[in-house]
Design a protein around this motif. Structure first.
Motif, PDB file in Angstrom:
ATOM      1  N   LEU A  80       0.817  -1.186   0.062  1.00  0.00           N
ATOM      2  CA  LEU A  80      -0.015   0.180  -0.042  1.00  0.00           C
ATOM      3  C   LEU A  80       0.807   1.334  -0.134  1.00  0.00           C
ATOM      4  N   PRO A  81       0.434   2.404  -0.674  1.00  0.00           N
ATOM      5  CA  PRO A  81       1.214   3.559  -0.507  1.00  0.00           C
ATOM      6  C   PRO A  81       1.345   4.057   0.928  1.00  0.00           C
ATOM      7  N   PRO A  82       2.528   4.199   1.254  1.00  0.00           N
ATOM      8  CA  PRO A  82       2.618   4.553   2.961  1.00  0.00           C
ATOM      9  C   PRO A  82       2.051   5.927   2.982  1.00  0.00           C
ATOM     10  N   ASP A  83       1.748   6.336   4.437  1.00  0.00           N
ATOM     11  CA  ASP A  83       1.429   7.604   4.926  1.00  0.00           C
ATOM     12  C   ASP A  83       1.631   7.694   6.253  1.00  0.00           C
ATOM     13  N   PHE A  84       2.753   8.499   6.341  1.00  0.00           N
ATOM     14  CA  PHE A  84       3.242   8.562   7.786  1.00  0.00           C
ATOM     15  C   PHE A  84       2.522   9.544   8.618  1.00  0.00           C
ATOM     16  N   THR A  85       1.524  10.209   8.099  1.00  0.00           N
ATOM     17  CA  THR A  85       0.780  11.244   8.678  1.00  0.00           C
ATOM     18  C   THR A  85      -0.336  10.569   9.169  1.00  0.00           C
ATOM     19  N   GLN A  86      -0.831   9.290   8.982  1.00  0.00           N
ATOM     20  CA  GLN A  86      -2.179   8.626   9.433  1.00  0.00           C
ATOM     21  C   GLN A  86      -2.097   8.133  11.047  1.00  0.00           C
ATOM     22  N   HIS A  87      -3.183   8.198  11.451  1.00  0.00           N
ATOM     23  CA  HIS A  87      -2.982   7.515  12.682  1.00  0.00           C
ATOM     24  C   HIS A  87      -2.881   6.197  12.708  1.00  0.00           C
ATOM     25  N   SER A  88      -2.273   5.911  13.879  1.00  0.00           N
ATOM     26  CA  SER A  88      -1.967   4.201  13.736  1.00  0.00           C
ATOM     27  C   SER A  88      -3.149   3.526  13.743  1.00  0.00           C
ATOM     28  N   VAL A  89      -4.327   3.856  14.238  1.00  0.00           N
ATOM     29  CA  VAL A  89      -5.544   2.948  14.086  1.00  0.00           C
ATOM     30  C   VAL A  89      -5.770   2.800  12.557  1.00  0.00           C
ATOM     31  N   TRP A  90      -5.683   3.787  11.740  1.00  0.00           N
ATOM     32  CA  TRP A  90      -5.738   3.520  10.080  1.00  0.00           C
ATOM     33  C   TRP A  90      -4.564   2.802   9.699  1.00  0.00           C
ATOM     34  N   GLU A  91      -3.426   3.187  10.291  1.00  0.00           N
ATOM     35  CA  GLU A  91      -2.192   2.324   9.675  1.00  0.00           C
ATOM     36  C   GLU A  91      -2.495   0.908   9.615  1.00  0.00           C
ATOM     37  N   ASN A  92      -3.121   0.232  10.587  1.00  0.00           N
ATOM     38  CA  ASN A  92      -3.501  -1.149  10.778  1.00  0.00           C
ATOM     39  C   ASN A  92      -4.829  -1.623   9.782  1.00  0.00           C
ATOM     40  N   TRP A  93      -5.829  -0.540   9.982  1.00  0.00           N
ATOM     41  CA  TRP A  93      -6.942  -0.955   9.480  1.00  0.00           C
ATOM     42  C   TRP A  93      -6.882  -0.959   7.889  1.00  0.00           C
ATOM     43  N   ARG A  94      -5.885  -0.159   7.285  1.00  0.00           N
ATOM     44  CA  ARG A  94      -5.942  -0.326   5.611  1.00  0.00           C
ATOM     45  C   ARG A  94      -5.380  -1.652   5.251  1.00  0.00           C
ATOM     46  N   VAL A  95      -4.409  -2.141   6.086  1.00  0.00           N
ATOM     47  CA  VAL A  95      -3.738  -3.340   5.686  1.00  0.00           C
ATOM     48  C   VAL A  95      -4.850  -4.523   5.812  1.00  0.00           C
ATOM     49  N   VAL A  96      -5.654  -4.362   6.811  1.00  0.00           N
ATOM     50  CA  VAL A  96      -6.709  -5.506   6.800  1.00  0.00           C
ATOM     51  C   VAL A  96      -7.801  -5.593   5.849  1.00  0.00           C
ATOM     52  N   THR A  97      -8.236  -4.224   5.489  1.00  0.00           N
ATOM     53  CA  THR A  97      -9.087  -4.029   4.295  1.00  0.00           C
ATOM     54  C   THR A  97      -8.575  -4.364   2.996  1.00  0.00           C
ATOM     55  N   ALA A  98      -7.215  -4.218   2.927  1.00  0.00           N
ATOM     56  CA  ALA A  98      -6.775  -4.425   1.444  1.00  0.00           C
ATOM     57  C   ALA A  98      -6.726  -6.050   1.447  1.00  0.00           C
ATOM     58  N   LEU A  99      -6.534  -7.013   2.616  1.00  0.00           N
ATOM     59  CA  LEU A  99      -6.676  -8.294   2.376  1.00  0.00           C
ATOM     60  C   LEU A  99      -8.027  -8.637   2.240  1.00  0.00           C
ATOM     61  N   LEU A 100      -9.181  -7.965   2.865  1.00  0.00           N
ATOM     62  CA  LEU A 100     -10.527  -8.198   2.579  1.00  0.00           C
ATOM     63  C   LEU A 100     -10.696  -8.010   0.823  1.00  0.00           C
ATOM     64  N   ALA A 101     -10.010  -7.133   0.571  1.00  0.00           N
ATOM     65  CA  ALA A 101     -10.343  -6.712  -1.106  1.00  0.00           C
ATOM     66  C   ALA A 101      -9.877  -7.905  -1.757  1.00  0.00           C
ATOM     67  N   LEU A 102      -8.883  -8.441  -1.531  1.00  0.00           N
ATOM     68  CA  LEU A 102      -8.007  -9.469  -2.251  1.00  0.00           C
ATOM     69  C   LEU A 102      -9.120 -10.736  -2.258  1.00  0.00           C
ATOM     70  N   LEU A 103      -9.705 -10.757  -1.009  1.00  0.00           N
ATOM     71  CA  LEU A 103     -10.558 -12.056  -0.843  1.00  0.00           C
ATOM     72  C   LEU A 103     -11.907 -11.808  -1.556  1.00  0.00           C
ATOM     73  N   GLY A 104     -12.271 -10.442  -1.974  1.00  0.00           N
ATOM     74  CA  GLY A 104     -13.527 -10.280  -2.447  1.00  0.00           C
ATOM     75  C   GLY A 104     -14.745 -10.101  -1.472  1.00  0.00           C
ATOM     76  N   ARG A 105     -14.478  -9.798   0.094  1.00  0.00           N
ATOM     77  CA  ARG A 105     -15.244  -9.684   1.118  1.00  0.00           C
ATOM     78  C   ARG A 105     -15.312  -8.461   1.267  1.00  0.00           C
ATOM     79  N   PRO A 106     -16.461  -7.973   1.667  1.00  0.00           N
ATOM     80  CA  PRO A 106     -16.979  -6.319   2.019  1.00  0.00           C
ATOM     81  C   PRO A 106     -16.455  -6.402   3.412  1.00  0.00           C
ATOM     82  N   ALA A 107     -15.899  -5.276   3.579  1.00  0.00           N
ATOM     83  CA  ALA A 107     -15.608  -4.717   5.014  1.00  0.00           C
ATOM     84  C   ALA A 107     -16.831  -4.513   5.685  1.00  0.00           C
ATOM     85  N   PRO A 108     -17.194  -4.972   7.010  1.00  0.00           N
ATOM     86  CA  PRO A 108     -18.372  -4.927   7.769  1.00  0.00           C
ATOM     87  C   PRO A 108     -18.378  -3.318   8.405  1.00  0.00           C
ATOM     88  N   LEU A 109     -17.475  -2.470   8.455  1.00  0.00           N
ATOM     89  CA  LEU A 109     -17.653  -1.320   8.906  1.00  0.00           C
ATOM     90  C   LEU A 109     -16.458  -0.530   8.006  1.00  0.00           C
TER      91      LEU A 109
END
Length: 225
Positions: A183-212
């Motif tokens: 993913l494109p790095p963003d050193f200004t993002q909050h740590s919560v989003w730092e983790n969230w973006r990686v997980v949502t990228a995996l869900l996109a690979l799986l073709g699964r919608p993110a519940p939130l």
């Protein structure tokens, strides 16, 4: 004539140059590979390794992303690889099935790595430890590795050398050769989003919608000292 004292910046530059050289050697097996395309079935029970080396606060801020993964992939076996100093954050939580610990270089604050007698406290120790830990992780046969911290090249290299076929993280120069999806790095993002973006990228690979669509408030359950 008195010689001027070497500047701290000069010593830091030397260390950085040596690190870049060692990373270039470590990355050689992946430098000319075409990034593999994951063959992940949405119905396939996955073995996922989530890597977060930080201390208590930053690991706590990873729990919303781990909860998202648990909700979207209830059948997955989720393992968290964390420092022993942060393990209490995950005690009693249901976001992960297994917690493994690693004395991550740069985060250890003097804690020794058990089972690693070679090259103690030398510049080569982090690389020896990487190969040692990768050998241990290979036996678990994980399908996916999530490197949740933006700049954690050591975790990205660890996942690659552990033979984990799908490796998601951030495209910082040191990490990029070891990842299959970056993913494109963003050193200004909050740590919560730092983790969230990686997980949502995996869900996109799986073709699964993110519940939130965005992270919920962090729920702290760290036991008192």
């Amino acid at each position: 004539m008195e010689q001027p004292a070497p500047s701290p910046g000069g010593a830091l530059d030397v260390r950085r140059r040596w690190r870049r050289r060692w990373l270039a050697l470590l990355a050689l097996p992946w430098q000319r590979r075409t990034p593999s395309r994951p063959r992940l079935s949405p119905a396939q029970p996955l073995r996922v390794l989530a890597i977060r080396p930080d201390h208590l606060g930053d690991l706590l801020l990873a729990t919303p992303a781990l909860a998202l993964l648990r909700t979207a992939c209830p059948e997955a076996e989720i393992t968290a690889l964390v420092g022993p100093w942060a393990r209490p954050v995950l005690d009693g939580r249901t976001e992960v099935d297994v917690v493994r610990t690693c004395v991550f270089p740069g985060f250890a604050r003097g804690q020794p790595e058990r089972g690693l007698p070679l090259l103690p406290r030398t510049p080569l120790a982090p690389y020896a430890q990487l190969l040692h830990q990768a050998w241990r992780l290979r036996w678990a046969r994980y399908d996916v590795a999530l490197v949740l911290r933006v700049d954690h090249w050591w975790g990205a290299a660890l996942a690659a050398y552990a033979g984990i076929p799908v490796r998601l993280g951030y495209a910082v120069p040191e990490s990029r050769p070891f990842l299959t999806h970056a993913l494109p790095p963003d050193f200004t993002q909050h740590s919560v989003w730092e983790n969230w973006r990686v997980v949502t990228a995996l869900l996109a690979l799986l073709g699964r919608p993110a519940p939130l669509a965005e992270p919920p408030p962090v729920r702290a359950t760290v036991p008192p000292a």
